[in-house]
Design a protein around this motif. Structure first.
Motif, PDB file in Angstrom:
ATOM      1  N   TYR A 108       7.176  -8.227  -0.471  1.00  0.00           N
ATOM      2  CA  TYR A 108       5.857  -7.970   0.106  1.00  0.00           C
ATOM      3  C   TYR A 108       4.889  -9.149  -0.009  1.00  0.00           C
ATOM      4  O   TYR A 108       3.745  -9.051   0.415  1.00  0.00           O
ATOM      5  CB  TYR A 108       5.245  -6.727  -0.568  1.00  0.00           C
ATOM      6  CG  TYR A 108       5.936  -5.469  -0.132  1.00  0.00           C
ATOM      7  CD1 TYR A 108       5.550  -4.805   1.029  1.00  0.00           C
ATOM      8  CD2 TYR A 108       7.023  -4.970  -0.851  1.00  0.00           C
ATOM      9  CE1 TYR A 108       6.199  -3.665   1.446  1.00  0.00           C
ATOM     10  CE2 TYR A 108       7.686  -3.829  -0.435  1.00  0.00           C
ATOM     11  CZ  TYR A 108       7.276  -3.178   0.711  1.00  0.00           C
ATOM     12  OH  TYR A 108       7.928  -2.061   1.137  1.00  0.00           O
ATOM     13  N   GLY A 110       0.839  -1.187   0.000  1.00  0.00           N
ATOM     14  CA  GLY A 110       0.000   0.000   0.000  1.00  0.00           C
ATOM     15  C   GLY A 110       0.878   1.242   0.000  1.00  0.00           C
ATOM     16  O   GLY A 110       2.046   1.186   0.405  1.00  0.00           O
ATOM     17  N   TRP A 111       0.338   2.338  -0.458  1.00  0.00           N
ATOM     18  CA  TRP A 111       1.172   3.540  -0.560  1.00  0.00           C
ATOM     19  C   TRP A 111       1.663   4.010   0.801  1.00  0.00           C
ATOM     20  O   TRP A 111       2.647   4.735   0.899  1.00  0.00           O
ATOM     21  CB  TRP A 111       0.393   4.638  -1.288  1.00  0.00           C
ATOM     22  CG  TRP A 111       0.084   4.251  -2.699  1.00  0.00           C
ATOM     23  CD1 TRP A 111      -1.139   4.039  -3.249  1.00  0.00           C
ATOM     24  CD2 TRP A 111       1.034   3.990  -3.746  1.00  0.00           C
ATOM     25  NE1 TRP A 111      -1.018   3.663  -4.570  1.00  0.00           N
ATOM     26  CE2 TRP A 111       0.303   3.629  -4.897  1.00  0.00           C
ATOM     27  CE3 TRP A 111       2.430   4.023  -3.819  1.00  0.00           C
ATOM     28  CZ2 TRP A 111       0.919   3.299  -6.097  1.00  0.00           C
ATOM     29  CZ3 TRP A 111       3.050   3.702  -5.028  1.00  0.00           C
ATOM     30  CH2 TRP A 111       2.299   3.345  -6.138  1.00  0.00           C
ATOM     31  N   GLN A 112       0.989   3.597   1.874  1.00  0.00           N
ATOM     32  CA  GLN A 112       1.487   3.926   3.209  1.00  0.00           C
ATOM     33  C   GLN A 112       2.806   3.218   3.500  1.00  0.00           C
ATOM     34  O   GLN A 112       3.574   3.634   4.381  1.00  0.00           O
ATOM     35  CB  GLN A 112       0.460   3.557   4.281  1.00  0.00           C
ATOM     36  CG  GLN A 112       0.251   2.064   4.504  1.00  0.00           C
ATOM     37  CD  GLN A 112      -0.708   1.424   3.505  1.00  0.00           C
ATOM     38  OE1 GLN A 112      -1.187   2.110   2.594  1.00  0.00           O
ATOM     39  NE2 GLN A 112      -0.973   0.147   3.676  1.00  0.00           N
ATOM     40  N   ASP A 113       3.092   2.146   2.746  1.00  0.00           N
ATOM     41  CA  ASP A 113       4.333   1.399   2.966  1.00  0.00           C
ATOM     42  C   ASP A 113       5.568   2.138   2.451  1.00  0.00           C
ATOM     43  O   ASP A 113       6.699   1.699   2.699  1.00  0.00           O
ATOM     44  CB  ASP A 113       4.251   0.029   2.285  1.00  0.00           C
ATOM     45  CG  ASP A 113       3.244  -0.888   2.949  1.00  0.00           C
ATOM     46  OD1 ASP A 113       3.264  -0.962   4.192  1.00  0.00           O
ATOM     47  OD2 ASP A 113       2.435  -1.505   2.237  1.00  0.00           O
ATOM     48  N   ILE A 114       5.354   3.236   1.734  1.00  0.00           N
ATOM     49  CA  ILE A 114       6.499   3.992   1.206  1.00  0.00           C
ATOM     50  C   ILE A 114       7.388   4.499   2.327  1.00  0.00           C
ATOM     51  O   ILE A 114       8.606   4.640   2.157  1.00  0.00           O
ATOM     52  CB  ILE A 114       5.998   5.155   0.320  1.00  0.00           C
ATOM     53  CG1 ILE A 114       5.474   4.598  -1.005  1.00  0.00           C
ATOM     54  CG2 ILE A 114       7.097   6.181   0.060  1.00  0.00           C
ATOM     55  CD1 ILE A 114       4.945   5.638  -1.955  1.00  0.00           C
ATOM     56  N   ILE A 115       6.816   4.760   3.492  1.00  0.00           N
ATOM     57  CA  ILE A 115       7.623   5.241   4.615  1.00  0.00           C
ATOM     58  C   ILE A 115       8.023   4.096   5.552  1.00  0.00           C
ATOM     59  O   ILE A 115       8.609   4.333   6.606  1.00  0.00           O
ATOM     60  CB  ILE A 115       6.885   6.337   5.413  1.00  0.00           C
ATOM     61  CG1 ILE A 115       5.547   5.804   5.950  1.00  0.00           C
ATOM     62  CG2 ILE A 115       6.678   7.572   4.547  1.00  0.00           C
ATOM     63  CD1 ILE A 115       4.838   6.778   6.865  1.00  0.00           C
ATOM     64  N   GLY A 116       7.730   2.860   5.151  1.00  0.00           N
ATOM     65  CA  GLY A 116       8.087   1.711   5.977  1.00  0.00           C
ATOM     66  C   GLY A 116       9.546   1.332   5.814  1.00  0.00           C
ATOM     67  O   GLY A 116      10.178   1.621   4.796  1.00  0.00           O
TER      68      GLY A 116
END
Length: 333
Positions: free
Chosen positions: A198, A73-79
């Protein structure tokens, strides 16, 4: 790094106490008029050696693989996993391959690009070897932190870089082979690495859509690699490297490159139809149109249009890659 690590020791022909580096030096001295007159800071030299502009397609392929996995998910870009993936596919693995290419191509670069750090005399072979070894180890370690199998892919990528540039194999001398192995390293390996990062329960069957799409875009990427060969055609010709421009001439090589670029993307669009994703197939097809238009100028003047073509047209090609990745994700839902 100390100021003396990357830069070669200067010599003073009028003094007896001038210190010369005792280990390996560049085998051929570049003519004074061609050598870099500026003495750059070590960090700038390192960045030039790593060639950041070449990281972008590899990072993008990793992103496409992650998106195609269906678990990104695009939230994973900061993971942390994604950040490690960017570090790996960018400055580490891609940087290692670029340093290897410069190391093994130093004689050719003395003809084509004498301002590069090794032929320009700014980085010695000893220090280049230390950097390459260090970056290789770091790449494998970071790959393992993401997933043990990715560490294996990193090793394969580094081996491919040796096969591409190092004698006696030096695949870049062998017409199609060099561009193909680079395209595989730029596309298939990082794309599948993104999938695996992923999708921990991956199987060969689940990886098949990504493998097929990445392979089809590898055909297109082989064409874009050919366009990169125009700038070094003269040096390649002098030392017997048979790239497509050397073997067929600039115009025919540009036509071949354009055909490969278009065929790969059209086949990817057709595969989207096979996955019952017609909207995505249409978008990929539409993205080919501006590339096709630019190819007329490329064929007319390959040596003057090569940089401009890649700077503009590749944006549409990589956009098509992401569209296909989104289609695969949608197919899996």
């Amino acid at each position: 790094m100390s100021d003396s690590f990357l830069k070669k020791s200067s010599t003073n022909p009028q003094g007896n106490d001038a210190r010369q580096e005792p280990s390996l030096n560049v085998r051929k001295v570049v003519a004074p008029g061609k050598r870099s007159a500026e003495h750059l800071p070590n960090i700038v030299l390192l960045i030039r050696f790593l060639k950041p502009v070449t990281w972008i397609p590899v990072i993008w392929s990793f992103l496409c693989g992650a998106v195609a996995s269906g678990a990104f998910g695009w939230q994973d870009i900061i993971g942390i996993k994604f950040l490690l993936g960017m570090l790996l596919t960018g400055p580490l693995a891609s940087g290692t391959c670029q340093m290897l290419n410069d190391y093994f191509d130093r004689d050719l670069d003395e003809i084509n690009e004498p301002w590069r750090p090794i032929p320009g005399g700014e980085i010695s072979l000893r220090n280049a070897t230390i950097l390459i070894a260090t970056w290789s180890i770091l790449s494998v370690v970071v790959g393992y932190l993401i997933h043990p199998l990715i560490a294996l892919y990193v090793v394969i990528g580094i081996v491919n870089a040796h096969l591409y540039s190092a004698n006696p194999i030096k695949l870049k001398k062998r017409l199609w082979a060099g561009n193909i192995i680079v395209a595989v390293s730029y596309l298939v390996i990082p794309w599948i690495a993104g999938e695996i990062a992923y999708n921990p329960e991956f199987t060969l069957q689940s990886l098949s859509p990504s493998l097929i799409v990445a392979t089809l875009f590898t055909i297109s990427s082989t064409g874009t690699m050919t366009i990169n060969d125009f700038k070094s055609a003269e040096g390649d010709r002098q030392i017997g490297i048979r790239t497509l421009p050397v073997a067929f001439g600039d115009r025919k090589a540009a036509i071949i490159a354009a055909i490969l670029i278009n065929i790969g993307q059209l086949m990817a669009a057709a595969y989207m139809l096979m996955l019952d994703q017609p909207s995505f197939a249409l978008i990929v097809t539409l993205l080919i149109i501006p590339q096709f238009y630019l190819q007329f100028s490329l064929v007319r003047s390959p040596k003057t249009m090569d940089v401009r073509y890649n700077a503009i047209a590749q944006n549409f090609l990589v956009a098509g890659m992401l569209v296909c990745a989104l289609a695969i994700k949608n197919f899996r839902l």
